[in-house]
Design an enzyme around this catalytic site. Structure first.
Site, short mmCIF file in Angstrom:
data_model
loop_
_atom_site.label_atom_id
_atom_site.label_comp_id
_atom_site.label_asym_id
_atom_site.label_seq_id
_atom_site.Cartn_x
_atom_site.Cartn_y
_atom_site.Cartn_z
N THR A 555 0.74 -1.20 -0.09
CA THR A 555 0.03 0.06 -0.13
C THR A 555 0.73 1.19 0.04
OG1 THR A 555 -0.08 0.38 2.51
CG2 THR A 555 -1.52 -1.44 1.62
N LYS A 579 7.19 3.76 1.24
CA LYS A 579 8.13 4.41 1.71
C LYS A 579 8.27 5.05 2.94
CE LYS A 579 8.27 6.39 -2.71
NZ LYS A 579 7.86 5.27 -3.57
N GLU A 606 13.53 -2.98 -0.75
CA GLU A 606 14.16 -2.85 -1.80
C GLU A 606 13.50 -1.79 -2.83
OE1 GLU A 606 16.67 -2.16 -3.78
OE2 GLU A 606 17.60 -3.96 -3.23
N ALA A 611 12.12 0.91 -7.69
CA ALA A 611 11.43 -0.09 -7.90
C ALA A 611 12.13 -1.35 -7.81
CB ALA A 611 10.49 -0.09 -9.43
N LEU A 613 14.89 -2.44 -9.29
CA LEU A 613 16.31 -2.27 -9.32
C LEU A 613 17.06 -2.44 -8.29
CD1 LEU A 613 16.71 1.17 -11.35
CD2 LEU A 613 17.01 -1.28 -12.10
N GLY A 664 0.04 3.89 -14.24
CA GLY A 664 0.62 3.44 -12.91
C GLY A 664 1.74 3.81 -12.62
N GLU A 667 2.02 7.88 -8.01
CA GLU A 667 1.46 7.43 -6.77
C GLU A 667 0.16 7.73 -6.79
OE1 GLU A 667 3.01 6.55 -3.58
OE2 GLU A 667 4.68 6.08 -4.50
N ASP A 678 8.44 12.71 -3.07
CA ASP A 678 8.49 11.21 -3.21
C ASP A 678 10.10 11.03 -3.51
OD1 ASP A 678 7.58 8.65 -3.58
OD2 ASP A 678 8.45 8.69 -5.46
N LYS A 682 13.00 8.95 -1.33
CA LYS A 682 14.05 8.03 -1.75
C LYS A 682 15.31 8.25 -1.44
CE LYS A 682 10.92 6.67 -5.53
NZ LYS A 682 10.63 6.77 -6.80
N GLY A 797 6.61 1.25 -12.25
CA GLY A 797 5.71 0.33 -13.08
C GLY A 797 5.23 -0.89 -12.23
#
Ligand code: ADP
Ligand code: ASP
Ligand code: MG
Length: 815
Positions: A555, A579, A606, A611, A613, A664, A667, A678, A682, A797
């Protein structure tokens, strides 16, 4: 001669008894048989219930008696042909009259002596055996009924009488010598004392009756017919993967049954062991299956561990104090008092200092034992030399059993580490001098988890079961479930990981299945599921207490992000693409990491950055191997990259943002991406994972969004503001074009400072050609000084994010 014993379930009703008769009639063609039967399933419990009710002046004993009567008369009418019913009904009615007289007596006196209790309990076998004997006569005409009380002689220890083998053996020998019938049918469990009073051999004692008869009659084998395919590697009711053991030694079987494998009553082995009579454990309902052979010459399958068993409802008593040291006889006094009180000791450990001694007994005996022990050591306790006996209840013993364990090193280490990894707390340990078993005492609510992990470790070719509790099945969640569904077989075969989804929840509904949800129909199942409730989800997941459990948060919800600690504390791992937790207050992030370490529950995220990676994983390896991150430069927003890569003079900013949402890449609330929050989250996570302490407020956010867009409060007004401010975005684009550069939203960390913001990227930069929704990260470290370590690829994605979550799950599976 062969002795066959059929247990409660095998004779539960007319239908089952017909199967029993088939087996008996077939066997009787080539052998003389003694057939021992138990009471109909549940009847002994009901008899004891009725007697306790009567003794406590509770009239409901009459209802219980009625239930018992109904069971028997129903079986008679379905089993015995009408022409023979009259005679058997008469016999059984006489028995019930006697039973009723006994119960009425208890009711009137308000009392139940052990002797009366045995007399009442004996009716279970008396009734079942007489009914079955009548039906048997129709199938094997040369058959007869014999009351075991005339053959099995015991002392007067009612409830669990001891057999007088001298007398019993000769009575049995004489009887079978003189008896010529092909089949003799006898009740199990019941015997009689010197005075002729009815006694019983202890709960589950029909097995013992059969073994006593086998020994006394010099039978060639003893067959225990029950409701499972033999003696299993663990209790099949609790361990689904348990398998029947093909062959096992008497000693191993004895040890397993002593430690709770109910399929065989522990004293059963002793009489046949001496006479070297093989025991078969067979299934009445699958008569053709081989079953288990218990003998002196078991074949080895190479596994030193033969089985795992357990006893529930154990209490530990600890007696300790300086007064125990060097004083000969404290243990003797302890065991004497327990023996006097008729309390069975299942487990003993003593510290080599002799300072304390710890024994395991059944929960029900605990209070009686404590009182008796404290009384015995009254003097020492009053002088403070010994502490009053400490009682801990609701524990459980788990034992690994195997004759060959003594020849293998490290088995106990394996056992303890397997339990430790799953956070099963070991309260006490004992290893028999024979090294035929290693037993541990653990909390009762850990028993299922402990049995299953141990079984997995010692019997399942090291296949590891992973149990997932998935929260959030939107775009990414759906892909995640699909990927598991597709890969399940591969993982099991190649990586020996058996992934099961135990729970799924979306914001409306949730569905649990302890045995694993059928993934091909998860959508229907969740629709039919119960109302979603986060607290219920948490407590259900905890209470199932399954091994290798993982909570998977798919979520973007802040409340869900605030519950990870509750899982980690229960040794449930957390995998999340959300996150919020890792970018919340540093103390919270740190606390989660600490909990993860303390409770041995992995916490993996991760997909918080880039995503699927492998960015965080790579970073972890760098740090673990002693490298130090000095600078990070990155484009971390797949959505912003998609937006600025597509934004052009012919494709308006508003329309591109809309499209990114549809695909998609943003967010659910696109402002989180466009405002730079965002990306700030990160880079913060990367900074923290690099070992630095920082809060989100310390990251400078050079937002490109006009005030008006920032101040909107919902998606609709946000999109409206993008149209209104179209000129602002076009200006940015024009400026980039005029500088021959491209717009990228870049996150930077250098010299302990971090910032995020839109930048004009010149052609020579590695960021210039970043396509589509790709991400790129450059780590400058002590080892990567001039040329940074670079990770690049699709960074947004549903499918790649799902596969990143999946990779975290597999990482845990491989631990
Ligand atoms: P019966 O009524 O035939 O005597 P029991 O109920 O006494 O049968 O014993 C059979 C049951 O023992 C099985 O149904 C199973 O649930 C339980 N059991 C516990 N441990 C084991 C084990 N290791 N192997 C087989 N069965 C076991
Ligand atoms: N009927 C007795 C009991 O339930 C004995 C047996 O079934 O073995 O304990
Ligand atoms: Mg039994």
């Amino acid at each position: 001669m062969i002795v066959l014993k059929f247990g409660g379930t095998s004779v539960a009703n007319a239908q089952n008894i017909k199967l029993v008769l088939e087996i008996v009639s077939k066997k009787s063609q080539n052998n003389k048989l003694a057939v021992v039967v138990s009471a109909f399933s549940g009847v002994t419990d009901l008899l004891l219930k009725a007697s306790n009710e009567a003794a406590s002046k509770n009239e409901s004993y009459k209802v219980t008696l009625e239930e018992i009567q109904q069971k028997h008369f129903e079986t008679i009418s379905n089993l015995v042909s009408e022409s023979h019913q009259k005679q058997v009904i008469e016999t059984i009615t006489t028995e019930f009259n006697q039973l009723k007289t006994l119960l009425d007596g208890c009711f009137l006196l308000g009392e139940l002596s052990p002797r009366t209790s045995d007399a009442i309990a004996s009716f279970g076998e008396l009734l079942s055996s007489q009914i079955i004997a009548v039906a048997l006569k129709k199938v094997v005409s040369d058959s007869t009924f014999k009351d075991s009380r005339q053959l099995v002689k015991t002392n007067s220890n009612f409830g669990k009488a001891s057999v007088n083998f001298n007398v019993t053996n000769s009575l049995i020998e004489d009887y079978f010598k003189s008896n010529t019938s092909k089949v003799v049918l006898l009740p199990g469990f019941i015997a009689s004392d010197e005075k002729g009073n009815t006694t019983t051999l202890g709960r589950g004692g029909s097995d013992f009756t059969a073994a006593i008869l086998a020994n006394g009659s010099h039978a060639t084998s003893l067959e225990i017919w029950t409701d499972v395919n033999g003696m299993f590697t663990a209790n099949p009711k609790l361990v689904k993967q348990a398998q029947p053991i093909e062959t096992i030694s008497y000693e191993e079987a004895m040890e397993l049954s002593h430690f709770g494998a109910k399929v065989l009553y522990p004293p059963t082995i002793q009489p046949v062991l001496k006479a070297n009579i093989p025991i078969w454990i067979k299934n009445t309902f699958e008569a053709n299956v081989n079953g288990t052979l218990i003998s002196n010459t078991p074949e080895s399958n190479g596994n030193p561990v033969k089985g795992i068993s357990h006893i529930e409802d154990i209490a530990l008593l600890t007696l300790e104090g300086s007064g125990m040291i060097g004083v000969a006889g404290s243990s003797k006094r302890l065991f004497e008092v327990l023996s006097k009180e008729n309390i069975n000791v299942v487990f003993i450990t003593q510290a080599s200092s002799e300072h304390s001694i710890c024994i395991g007994i059944l929960n029900n005996d605990a209070d009686k034992a404590k009182n008796a022990i404290d009384e015995t050591f009254e003097l020492e306790i009053s002088q403070n030399k010994i502490n009053p006996c400490i009682v801990e209840k609701d524990l459980c013993i788990v034992a690994l059993v195997g004759e060959n364990m003594k020849n293998h090193q490290g088995l106990s280490g394996k056992m303890f580490s397997t339990l430790g990894k799953n956070n099963v707390n070991i309260r006490a340990i004992a290893q028999g001098a024979s090294e035929r078993n290693i037993s541990v005492v653990i909390n009762k609510n850990d028993v299922k988890k402990a049995l299953n992990t141990l079984h997995e470790r010692f019997f399942e070719d090291n296949t590891k079961q992973i149990n997932l509790f998935v929260m959030g099945v939107g775009n990414v969640g759906e892909k995640f479930i699909d990927q598991i569904h597709q890969q399940k077989k591969f993982l099991k075969e190649n990586l020996k990981i058996n992934v099961r989804v135990i729970a799924i929840s979306n914001s409306r509904k949730m569905h649990f299945n302890e045995d694993g949800i059928a993934l091909k129909e998860w959508k229907e199942l969740i629709e039919k599921g119960e109302k979603a409730d986060l607290n219920a989800f948490i407590s259900k997941s905890k209470n199932l207490n399954l091994r290798n459990s993982i909570f998977v948060d798919i979520t973007a919800n802040d409340v869900v992000a605030s519950i990870y600690d509750q899982f980690l504390k229960e040794n449930i791992a957390v995998v999340t693409c959300n996150k919020i937790a890792c970018s919340s207050k540093f103390d919270n992030y740190k606390n989660l990491k600490n909990l993860s370490r303390k409770y041995n529950a992995p916490f993996l995220f991760e997909t918080n950055v880039g995503a699927g990676l492998p960015i965080i994983d790579t970073l972890k390896h760098l740090i673990a191997s002693g490298d130090k991150v000095n600078k990070i430069q990155a484009v971390l927003s797949g959505s912003l990259n998609f937006i600025f890569n597509n934004f052009s003079s012919t494709y308006s900013f508003h329309d591109v943002v809309k499209e990114a949402g549809v695909q998609g890449f943003t967010e659910p609330d696109p402002k989180i991406d466009l405002s730079g929050i965002d990306v700030a989250r990160k880079i913060l996570i990367l900074i923290r994972e690099s070992g630095y302490q920082m809060e989100i407020e310390e990251i400078k956010n050079n937002s490109f969004l006009p005030e008006e867009c920032m101040n909107t409060t919902n998606n609709e007004s946000f999109f409206a503001s993008l149209i209104k401010n179209a000129a602002h975005f076009e200006n940015l684009l024009n400026e980039a074009n005029s500088k021959n550069s491209r717009l990228k939203f870049v996150a930077t960390f250098e010299n302990g400072k971090a910032s995020v913001g839109l930048e004009f990227i010149p052609q020579e930069s590695p960021f210039y050609n970043l396509e589509g929704k790709d991400n790129i990260v450059q780590f400058y470290t002590d080892r990567y000084v001039d040329q940074p370590l670079l990770i690049k690829g699709a960074g947004a994605g549903a499918a790649v994010t799902a596969s990143g979550i999946f990779a975290d799950v597999v990482r845990i599976g491989n631990l």
